[in-house]
Design an enzyme around this catalytic site. Sequence first.
Site, PDB file in Angstrom:
ATOM      1  N   HIS A 151      -1.732  -8.309   3.273  1.00 25.99           N
ATOM      2  CA  HIS A 151      -0.797  -8.942   4.112  1.00 25.99           C
ATOM      3  C   HIS A 151      -1.138  -8.227   5.283  1.00 25.99           C
ATOM      4  O   HIS A 151      -1.761  -8.507   6.857  1.00 25.99           O
ATOM      5  CB  HIS A 151       0.305  -9.006   5.069  1.00 25.99           C
ATOM      6  CG  HIS A 151       0.862  -7.015   4.568  1.00 25.99           C
ATOM      7  ND1 HIS A 151       1.320  -6.511   7.162  1.00 25.99           N
ATOM      8  CD2 HIS A 151       0.779  -5.462   4.509  1.00 25.99           C
ATOM      9  CE1 HIS A 151       1.319  -5.530   6.648  1.00 25.99           C
ATOM     10  NE2 HIS A 151       1.693  -4.590   5.218  1.00 25.99           N
ATOM     11  N   GLN A 184      -6.836  -0.491   4.925  1.00 26.44           N
ATOM     12  CA  GLN A 184      -6.561  -0.715   6.740  1.00 26.44           C
ATOM     13  C   GLN A 184      -8.590  -2.244   6.704  1.00 26.44           C
ATOM     14  O   GLN A 184      -9.637  -2.441   7.198  1.00 26.44           O
ATOM     15  CB  GLN A 184      -7.837  -0.390   8.468  1.00 26.44           C
ATOM     16  CG  GLN A 184      -5.544  -0.437   9.227  1.00 26.44           C
ATOM     17  CD  GLN A 184      -5.451  -1.140   9.194  1.00 26.44           C
ATOM     18  OE1 GLN A 184      -5.875  -2.460   9.634  1.00 26.44           O
ATOM     19  NE2 GLN A 184      -3.935  -1.418   9.485  1.00 26.44           N
ATOM     20  N   ASN A 207      -6.343   3.191  10.326  1.00 20.22           N
ATOM     21  CA  ASN A 207      -5.313   2.168  11.366  1.00 20.22           C
ATOM     22  C   ASN A 207      -5.164   2.064  12.933  1.00 20.22           C
ATOM     23  O   ASN A 207      -5.065   0.737  13.392  1.00 20.22           O
ATOM     24  CB  ASN A 207      -3.992   2.577  10.582  1.00 20.22           C
ATOM     25  CG  ASN A 207      -3.528   3.381  10.737  1.00 20.22           C
ATOM     26  OD1 ASN A 207      -3.918   4.529  10.558  1.00 20.22           O
ATOM     27  ND2 ASN A 207      -2.345   3.279  11.524  1.00 20.22           N
ATOM     28  N   CYS A 224       4.621   1.685  11.768  1.00 18.87           N
ATOM     29  CA  CYS A 224       5.389   1.784  10.554  1.00 18.87           C
ATOM     30  C   CYS A 224       5.936   3.552  11.533  1.00 18.87           C
ATOM     31  O   CYS A 224       6.834   3.278  10.862  1.00 18.87           O
ATOM     32  CB  CYS A 224       4.417   3.045   9.648  1.00 18.87           C
ATOM     33  SG  CYS A 224       3.969   1.636   8.049  1.00 18.87           S
ATOM     34  N   THR A 245       9.610  -7.028 -12.701  1.00 21.27           N
ATOM     35  CA  THR A 245       8.667  -8.331 -13.383  1.00 21.27           C
ATOM     36  C   THR A 245       7.928  -8.789 -11.848  1.00 21.27           C
ATOM     37  O   THR A 245       8.186  -8.702 -10.260  1.00 21.27           O
ATOM     38  CB  THR A 245      10.421  -9.561 -12.679  1.00 21.27           C
ATOM     39  OG1 THR A 245      11.411  -9.520 -13.773  1.00 21.27           O
ATOM     40  CG2 THR A 245       9.687 -11.293 -12.733  1.00 21.27           C
ATOM     41  N   SER A 270      -3.351  -3.357   0.461  1.00 18.62           N
ATOM     42  CA  SER A 270      -2.691  -4.197   0.503  1.00 18.62           C
ATOM     43  C   SER A 270      -3.098  -5.443   0.990  1.00 18.62           C
ATOM     44  O   SER A 270      -3.920  -5.955   1.811  1.00 18.62           O
ATOM     45  CB  SER A 270      -1.165  -3.792   1.716  1.00 18.62           C
ATOM     46  OG  SER A 270      -1.102  -4.182   3.230  1.00 18.62           O
ATOM     47  N   ALA A 313       1.195  -1.125   0.142  1.00 17.15           N
ATOM     48  CA  ALA A 313      -0.054   0.330  -0.278  1.00 17.15           C
ATOM     49  C   ALA A 313       0.814   1.794   0.115  1.00 17.15           C
ATOM     50  O   ALA A 313       0.159   2.389   0.045  1.00 17.15           O
ATOM     51  CB  ALA A 313      -1.115   0.025   1.004  1.00 17.15           C
ATOM     52  N   THR A 314       1.955   1.366   0.894  1.00 16.96           N
ATOM     53  CA  THR A 314       2.793   2.161   0.645  1.00 16.96           C
ATOM     54  C   THR A 314       3.695   3.054  -0.138  1.00 16.96           C
ATOM     55  O   THR A 314       3.440   3.841  -1.008  1.00 16.96           O
ATOM     56  CB  THR A 314       4.239   2.057   1.689  1.00 16.96           C
ATOM     57  OG1 THR A 314       3.622   2.354   2.973  1.00 16.96           O
ATOM     58  CG2 THR A 314       5.152   3.053   1.452  1.00 16.96           C
TER      59      THR A 314
END
Length: 384
Positions: A204, A182, A154, A327, A242, A202, A74-75
Amino acid sequence: MPGRKNIYLDYNATTPVDPDVLNAMLPYFSENFGNAVSDHAFGWDAGEAVENAREQISGLVNCKPSEITFTSGATEAANLGLFGFCERYRNKGNHIITCKTEHKAVLDSMKALERRGFELTYLEVDPEGNIDLKQLEEAINSRTILVCLMLANNETGLIHPMDKIEKIVHSANVKLMSDITQAVGKIPVDLEKLNLDLAIFSSHKIYGPKGVGALYINKNNIVRIDPYFFGGGQEKGMRPGTLNVPGIVGFGKAAEIALFGMEVENERILKLRNKLEKELKNIEGAKINSEDADRLPNTTNVSIDNIDGNLLLRKLNSLAISRGSACTSNTIQASHVLKAMGLSDEQGLSSFRISMGKYTSREEIEFAVKEITNISSLLRKTMV
């Protein structure tokens, strides 16, 4: 204490990979290892797996598969979306509106845009963390090209009223971007209904692997962004390099699982959160931040007066809880989110976040309450 089990209550930071997700990924490390753009059977198999994952992810958030661009997280998606959009539309204006409680991935990007000559307006929030919609409306001017507001916070779990925000922003002919990281997988997210122009999220956070995320670009609204990276034609030239085929496959499988298990899981988690908060409020000086706001079902942010928060987290060493965003959690400073909500540095430093997930049990919550209650009482006595 030998054999003591550590309890994980930091699901907003990251989640364990679901076993079914891992099983879906494994063949793409060693058997189906082809490069997704290679023009032979190995590449075709990998390419089909990538497109299948794109469909699974678009199914979770209700958008067209072609509107999803894969990133490393996401960053990166935030950087790609913000810089790519703002630089492309700079000739139309240089004013951006965001909020003081955004994730650091967005706020740090905004600071970089300011250094490039863009003008920023940072919206204030009330003590619950809500923005003032009238302030948003009044902040938009003829130079405004983008409003960027997260769907769910978050740290506190607060959910912004994106339907109302969207109407205000688009009625002024301005584009709307949102960090939906989130919210995805925790509450229903329908990008077609939300009518966002750009969105980031994202893998994860939804029991998928780390290192893969997505940038959503609304095709109906004819949004264009300039490439931010160069070196290949992958992902329609927007994100060359890739493709991380195993990670993308895992992201897709995680999205598929989240879509079909969300409603039942939300009910279970909400019951646990209500139990947790009811009992935590019995602690002297405890306050649930954003308690009365519309929130994610899994997130609790607590402040306890007259407690050394750093010492509290160290003493609670059997509980994996967080001071705030992952973070910034290594930095001992009051949360910028809580400070924006009006909490003092002292209150912010005595606050912590508990975020639950699908492996959180009632027994774990009961143990956590006892630990937090006992350690808080002990610390308060030593401070007297």
